[in-house]
Scaffold this active site. Structure first.
Site, PDB file in Angstrom:
ATOM      1  N   ASP A 175      -4.136   0.630  -9.867  1.00 15.05           N
ATOM      2  CA  ASP A 175      -5.565   0.397 -10.046  1.00 15.05           C
ATOM      3  C   ASP A 175      -5.916   0.077 -11.487  1.00 15.05           C
ATOM      4  O   ASP A 175      -6.626  -0.902 -11.770  1.00 15.05           O
ATOM      5  CB  ASP A 175      -6.360   1.619  -9.570  1.00 15.05           C
ATOM      6  CG  ASP A 175      -6.238   1.848  -8.073  1.00 15.05           C
ATOM      7  OD1 ASP A 175      -5.676   0.969  -7.377  1.00 15.05           O
ATOM      8  OD2 ASP A 175      -6.686   2.903  -7.603  1.00 15.05           O
ATOM      9  N   GLU A 178       0.831  -1.215   0.000  1.00 12.87           N
ATOM     10  CA  GLU A 178       0.000   0.000   0.000  1.00 12.87           C
ATOM     11  C   GLU A 178       0.859   1.257   0.000  1.00 12.87           C
ATOM     12  O   GLU A 178       1.849   1.350   0.730  1.00 12.87           O
ATOM     13  CB  GLU A 178      -0.897  -0.006   1.242  1.00 12.87           C
ATOM     14  CG  GLU A 178      -2.213   0.699   1.026  1.00 12.87           C
ATOM     15  CD  GLU A 178      -3.070  -0.029  -0.008  1.00 12.87           C
ATOM     16  OE1 GLU A 178      -3.173   0.478  -1.153  1.00 12.87           O
ATOM     17  OE2 GLU A 178      -3.620  -1.085   0.318  1.00 12.87           O
ATOM     18  N   HIS A 179       0.464   2.213  -0.834  1.00 12.34           N
ATOM     19  CA  HIS A 179       1.154   3.498  -0.951  1.00 12.34           C
ATOM     20  C   HIS A 179       2.595   3.319  -1.424  1.00 12.34           C
ATOM     21  O   HIS A 179       3.463   4.113  -1.059  1.00 12.34           O
ATOM     22  CB  HIS A 179       1.138   4.254   0.385  1.00 12.34           C
ATOM     23  CG  HIS A 179      -0.134   4.981   0.660  1.00 12.34           C
ATOM     24  ND1 HIS A 179      -0.442   6.203   0.104  1.00 12.34           N
ATOM     25  CD2 HIS A 179      -1.186   4.648   1.448  1.00 12.34           C
ATOM     26  CE1 HIS A 179      -1.627   6.601   0.542  1.00 12.34           C
ATOM     27  NE2 HIS A 179      -2.105   5.672   1.346  1.00 12.34           N
TER      28      HIS A 179
END
Length: 381
Positions: free
Chosen positions: A154, A15-16
């Protein structure tokens, strides 16, 4: 009339760090954005959303589409059409009806699903085909139209997912490597009831972190005698994580040191999680989820008390591990358990999280099993 489907996604770990160029491990969801559309003979594009919260919108297809007011849902459609029009001039528009069973602002990429679905609709309406990897890159950059300096995770997973698989996504160059999700594993997604907005203060906080990570990388690289433009993957290849953290602790401010620590430790968790999945080692994967959440909460400051509560309840109910998923500041968690334990975990979340917050009646919309889905497609007529 044609229909395109673009799934949401749940990022399992990593994540990130996509905007730092490091690999991530997401999978697509069965819930999706769908667009029914038919081509027009002119450049006008008209959008109607089945959800009455989102007003109709219209714009002309061209290389530079004026944005709607900040926060308007149609900006994601405009981002898609503008990106495609810059690559392929003289496209016709479409009339389109949009619907979705993805929760909005829940950290499950409903916005990027709209971007992908709209791009596929315009391309199909004009008889244009694009190689999948090229389209992933195109839309990853194109979505920055809305003002968020995100990476390309994404769009890549929404377009490139395989049913039954999670995919490691590498960047520069972009590539996807699938790993089968064990049949006896069950991922569960639970919304915190706190919207994960992509505008206003949340967007500013997100973009600040991209800048902080970049500054931390340059300062650590200078201390190590590495080129200023060295990437995070190259930095991790140049020195052990322990050495990088030691240098960061001696070089960076407390804030930048914490941001850097999250990026490099999360970067090591991705291949470890991929290996655990391939080995069907649920306990190891769960421990990595827990470590990721602690890092996102304590070093990256993107969690929320409601996310922390959901994670704790999922663990108490028998999940092997859980963490926030998506950008944070609200949104959802992802938890992992044996398939036979999933009903008990979901029931516990309903009783101990949603019922006390007056959301028991909608619990089926807020917590659901996440089964690895195929990527976006134009459905047969």
């Amino acid at each position: 009339m044609h229909v395109v489907r673009a799934p949401g996604r749940v990022n399992l770990i990593g994540e990130h760090i996509d905007y730092c160029g490091l690999p991530v491990l997401p999978m697509a969801l069965r819930r999706s954005v769908r667009i029914a559309f038919h081509p027009r003979s002119d450049r006008e594009t008209r959008l109607v959303n089945r959800d009455p919260r989102f007003a109709p919108s219209a714009f002309a297809v061209n290389e530079s589409i004026a944005p709607a007011p900040a926060g308007d849902w149609s900006n994601y459609a405009r981002a898609a059409v503008g990106a495609v029009a810059r690559r392929f001039p003289d496209l016709r528009g479409v009339d389109a009806l949009v619907e979705s069973d993805l929760p909005i602002a829940a950290g499950l990429s409903s916005s990027s699903a709209l971007v992908v679905a709209m791009a596929l609709a315009i391309l199909h309406a004009n008889g244009v085909s694009v190689a999948s990897l090229e389209l992933m890159e195109l839309l990853g950059k194109g979505e920055r139209y809305v003002g968020t300096a995100g990476g390309g995770m994404d769009q890549a997973i929404i377009l490139g997912a395989r049913s039954g698989y999670a995919s490691r996504i590498d960047f520069h160059p972009l590539r996807l490597t699938p790993t089968a999700v064990p049949a006896d594993w069950q991922f569960i997604v639970a919304w915190s009831l706190v919207h994960a907005e992509k505008s206003g203060a949340a967007r500013q906080a997100y973009n600040e972190r991209t800048q902080q990570c970049d500054e931390a990388r340059r300062l650590v690289a200078a201390r190590l005698g590495q080129p200023a433009d060295i990437t995070y993957p190259a930095l991790l290849a140049a020195a052990p994580v322990e050495e990088l953290l030691q240098v960061a602790g001696a070089t960076l401010s407390g804030l930048l040191s914490r941001r850097f620590r999250h990026v490099v430790t999360e970067g090591t968790r991705v291949p470890q999680a991929e290996a655990a999945m391939a080995a069907r080692d649920l306990a190891a994967f769960g421990q990595l989820l827990d470590a990721s959440h602690r890092s996102l909460r304590d070093d990256y400051d993107v969690s929320h008390p409601e996310l922390d509560r959901l994670v704790a309840l999922a663990r108490e109910a028998g999940a092997a591990g859980a963490r926030l998923t998506g950008a944070g500041f609200g949104g959802s968690i992802v938890a992992l358990c044996r398939a036979e334990r999933a009903p008990g975990v979901m029931a516990a979340l309903g009783e101990r999280f949603y019922a006390p917050r007056g959301a028991a009646g909608d619990v089926g919309r807020h917590v659901f099993t996440a089964d690895p889905s195929a990527g976006a497609e134009v459905l047969p007529a």
